[in-house]
Scaffold this motif. Structure first.
Motif, PDB file in Angstrom:
ATOM      1  N   ASN A  73      89.932  65.731  62.874  1.00 16.61           N
ATOM      2  CA  ASN A  73      89.375  64.502  62.308  1.00 16.61           C
ATOM      3  C   ASN A  73      88.353  64.786  61.211  1.00 16.61           C
ATOM      4  O   ASN A  73      88.103  63.941  60.364  1.00 16.61           O
ATOM      5  CB  ASN A  73      88.755  63.641  63.406  1.00 16.61           C
ATOM      6  N   HIS A  74      87.767  65.974  61.224  1.00 17.20           N
ATOM      7  CA  HIS A  74      86.852  66.353  60.135  1.00 17.20           C
ATOM      8  C   HIS A  74      87.626  66.418  58.811  1.00 17.20           C
ATOM      9  O   HIS A  74      87.112  66.015  57.769  1.00 17.20           O
ATOM     10  CB  HIS A  74      86.186  67.692  60.443  1.00 17.20           C
ATOM     11  N   CYS A  75      88.861  66.897  58.882  1.00 16.99           N
ATOM     12  CA  CYS A  75      89.712  66.937  57.686  1.00 16.99           C
ATOM     13  C   CYS A  75      89.966  65.530  57.164  1.00 16.99           C
ATOM     14  O   CYS A  75      89.948  65.295  55.954  1.00 16.99           O
ATOM     15  CB  CYS A  75      91.052  67.616  58.008  1.00 16.99           C
ATOM     16  N   VAL A  76      90.211  64.604  58.061  1.00 10.10           N
ATOM     17  CA  VAL A  76      90.431  63.204  57.693  1.00 10.10           C
ATOM     18  C   VAL A  76      89.216  62.672  56.942  1.00 10.10           C
ATOM     19  O   VAL A  76      89.344  62.061  55.880  1.00 10.10           O
ATOM     20  CB  VAL A  76      90.713  62.343  58.955  1.00 10.10           C
ATOM     21  N   ALA A  77      88.044  62.929  57.483  1.00  8.33           N
ATOM     22  CA  ALA A  77      86.807  62.456  56.854  1.00  8.33           C
ATOM     23  C   ALA A  77      86.622  63.079  55.473  1.00  8.33           C
ATOM     24  O   ALA A  77      86.216  62.394  54.530  1.00  8.33           O
ATOM     25  CB  ALA A  77      85.606  62.776  57.744  1.00  8.33           C
ATOM     26  N   ARG A  78      86.931  64.365  55.326  1.00  7.50           N
ATOM     27  CA  ARG A  78      86.795  65.033  54.023  1.00  7.50           C
ATOM     28  C   ARG A  78      87.698  64.388  52.981  1.00  7.50           C
ATOM     29  O   ARG A  78      87.282  64.169  51.841  1.00  7.50           O
ATOM     30  CB  ARG A  78      87.141  66.517  54.149  1.00  7.50           C
ATOM     31  N   VAL A  79      88.938  64.085  53.363  1.00  4.26           N
ATOM     32  CA  VAL A  79      89.877  63.467  52.428  1.00  4.26           C
ATOM     33  C   VAL A  79      89.400  62.067  52.050  1.00  4.26           C
ATOM     34  O   VAL A  79      89.390  61.709  50.873  1.00  4.26           O
ATOM     35  CB  VAL A  79      91.308  63.436  53.013  1.00  4.26           C
ATOM     36  N   GLU A  80      89.009  61.283  53.047  1.00  7.90           N
ATOM     37  CA  GLU A  80      88.531  59.924  52.765  1.00  7.90           C
ATOM     38  C   GLU A  80      87.292  59.950  51.871  1.00  7.90           C
ATOM     39  O   GLU A  80      87.182  59.162  50.933  1.00  7.90           O
ATOM     40  CB  GLU A  80      88.241  59.176  54.066  1.00  7.90           C
ATOM     41  N   PRO A  95      85.287  57.559  46.384  1.00 12.22           N
ATOM     42  CA  PRO A  95      84.460  57.279  45.206  1.00 12.22           C
ATOM     43  C   PRO A  95      85.198  57.335  43.868  1.00 12.22           C
ATOM     44  O   PRO A  95      84.586  57.070  42.830  1.00 12.22           O
ATOM     45  CB  PRO A  95      83.384  58.367  45.266  1.00 12.22           C
ATOM     46  N   LEU A  96      86.477  57.655  43.863  1.00  8.67           N
ATOM     47  CA  LEU A  96      87.207  57.719  42.596  1.00  8.67           C
ATOM     48  C   LEU A  96      87.214  56.353  41.920  1.00  8.67           C
ATOM     49  O   LEU A  96      87.408  55.326  42.579  1.00  8.67           O
ATOM     50  CB  LEU A  96      88.650  58.192  42.815  1.00  8.67           C
ATOM     51  N   GLU A  97      87.002  56.355  40.609  1.00 12.93           N
ATOM     52  CA  GLU A  97      86.984  55.105  39.860  1.00 12.93           C
ATOM     53  C   GLU A  97      88.341  54.415  39.970  1.00 12.93           C
ATOM     54  O   GLU A  97      89.379  55.018  39.718  1.00 12.93           O
ATOM     55  CB  GLU A  97      86.660  55.362  38.392  1.00 12.93           C
ATOM     56  N   GLY A  98      88.326  53.167  40.408  1.00 12.50           N
ATOM     57  CA  GLY A  98      89.549  52.394  40.560  1.00 12.50           C
ATOM     58  C   GLY A  98      90.056  52.335  41.997  1.00 12.50           C
ATOM     59  O   GLY A  98      90.969  51.580  42.304  1.00 12.50           O
ATOM     60  N   MET A  99      89.456  53.147  42.891  1.00 16.27           N
ATOM     61  CA  MET A  99      89.886  53.154  44.295  1.00 16.27           C
ATOM     62  C   MET A  99      89.394  51.889  44.982  1.00 16.27           C
ATOM     63  O   MET A  99      88.232  51.511  44.851  1.00 16.27           O
ATOM     64  CB  MET A  99      89.340  54.385  45.016  1.00 16.27           C
ATOM     65  N   LYS A 100      90.301  51.224  45.695  1.00 21.95           N
ATOM     66  CA  LYS A 100      89.944  49.999  46.407  1.00 21.95           C
ATOM     67  C   LYS A 100      89.868  50.229  47.906  1.00 21.95           C
ATOM     68  O   LYS A 100      88.992  49.701  48.578  1.00 21.95           O
ATOM     69  CB  LYS A 100      90.964  48.901  46.106  1.00 21.95           C
ATOM     70  N   LYS A 101      90.813  51.027  48.467  1.00 22.13           N
ATOM     71  CA  LYS A 101      90.850  51.248  49.912  1.00 22.13           C
ATOM     72  C   LYS A 101      91.531  52.577  50.203  1.00 22.13           C
ATOM     73  O   LYS A 101      92.513  52.931  49.561  1.00 22.13           O
ATOM     74  CB  LYS A 101      91.614  50.114  50.595  1.00 22.13           C
ATOM     75  N   VAL A 102      90.986  53.301  51.183  1.00 25.65           N
ATOM     76  CA  VAL A 102      91.558  54.579  51.614  1.00 25.65           C
ATOM     77  C   VAL A 102      91.618  54.589  53.133  1.00 25.65           C
ATOM     78  O   VAL A 102      90.624  54.281  53.795  1.00 25.65           O
ATOM     79  CB  VAL A 102      90.681  55.784  51.181  1.00 25.65           C
ATOM     80  N   LYS A 103      92.767  54.941  53.680  1.00 23.41           N
ATOM     81  CA  LYS A 103      92.898  55.095  55.128  1.00 23.41           C
ATOM     82  C   LYS A 103      93.765  56.322  55.378  1.00 23.41           C
ATOM     83  O   LYS A 103      94.930  56.359  54.986  1.00 23.41           O
ATOM     84  CB  LYS A 103      93.535  53.845  55.756  1.00 23.41           C
ATOM     85  N   VAL A 104      93.188  57.335  56.020  1.00 25.92           N
ATOM     86  CA  VAL A 104      93.912  58.567  56.313  1.00 25.92           C
ATOM     87  C   VAL A 104      94.306  58.560  57.781  1.00 25.92           C
ATOM     88  O   VAL A 104      93.494  58.265  58.654  1.00 25.92           O
ATOM     89  CB  VAL A 104      93.048  59.809  55.994  1.00 25.92           C
ATOM     90  N   ASN A 105      95.569  58.899  58.050  1.00 29.48           N
ATOM     91  CA  ASN A 105      96.087  58.974  59.409  1.00 29.48           C
ATOM     92  C   ASN A 105      96.394  60.432  59.722  1.00 29.48           C
ATOM     93  O   ASN A 105      97.317  61.017  59.154  1.00 29.48           O
ATOM     94  CB  ASN A 105      97.344  58.112  59.542  1.00 29.48           C
ATOM     95  N   PHE A 106      95.611  61.021  60.629  1.00 26.41           N
ATOM     96  CA  PHE A 106      95.754  62.434  60.983  1.00 26.41           C
ATOM     97  C   PHE A 106      97.122  62.725  61.596  1.00 26.41           C
ATOM     98  O   PHE A 106      97.796  63.677  61.211  1.00 26.41           O
ATOM     99  CB  PHE A 106      94.627  62.837  61.941  1.00 26.41           C
ATOM    100  N   LYS A 107      97.541  61.902  62.553  1.00 25.39           N
ATOM    101  CA  LYS A 107      98.813  62.151  63.254  1.00 25.39           C
ATOM    102  C   LYS A 107     100.017  62.085  62.326  1.00 25.39           C
ATOM    103  O   LYS A 107     100.962  62.854  62.460  1.00 25.39           O
ATOM    104  CB  LYS A 107      98.985  61.184  64.422  1.00 25.39           C
TER     105      LYS A 107
END
Length: 68
Positions: A13-20, A25-37
């Motif tokens: 889950n630490h990897c998930v948090a790093r990706v999110e 913060p990327l310009e133009g990003m509205k929503k990010v959801k990472v699914n580990f499984k």
């Protein structure tokens, strides 16, 4: 635009948090959801400000292998 990014190499889950935290913060990003499984990130972004190449390279820069 909604895009699914496949991510190989996440081991916890630490990897998930790093990706999110890297994508959010990327310009133009509205929503990010990472699914580990599933090994995927689902993102919504403004395609006028952000593109697939930037998304993939941002994840790859963290040491993972990303593709769309």
């Amino acid at each position: 635009m909604k895009q699914v990014i496949n991510i190989e190499g996440m081991s916890c889950n630490h990897c998930v948090a790093r990706v999110e935290e890297a994508l959010a913060p990327l310009e133009g990003m509205k929503k990010v959801k990472v699914n580990f499984k599933k090994g995927q990130a689902v993102v919504k972004y403004d395609e006028q400000l952000l593109n697939e190449t930037t998304l993939v390279s941002t994840v790859n820069d963290l040491g993972f292998k990303a593709s769309v």
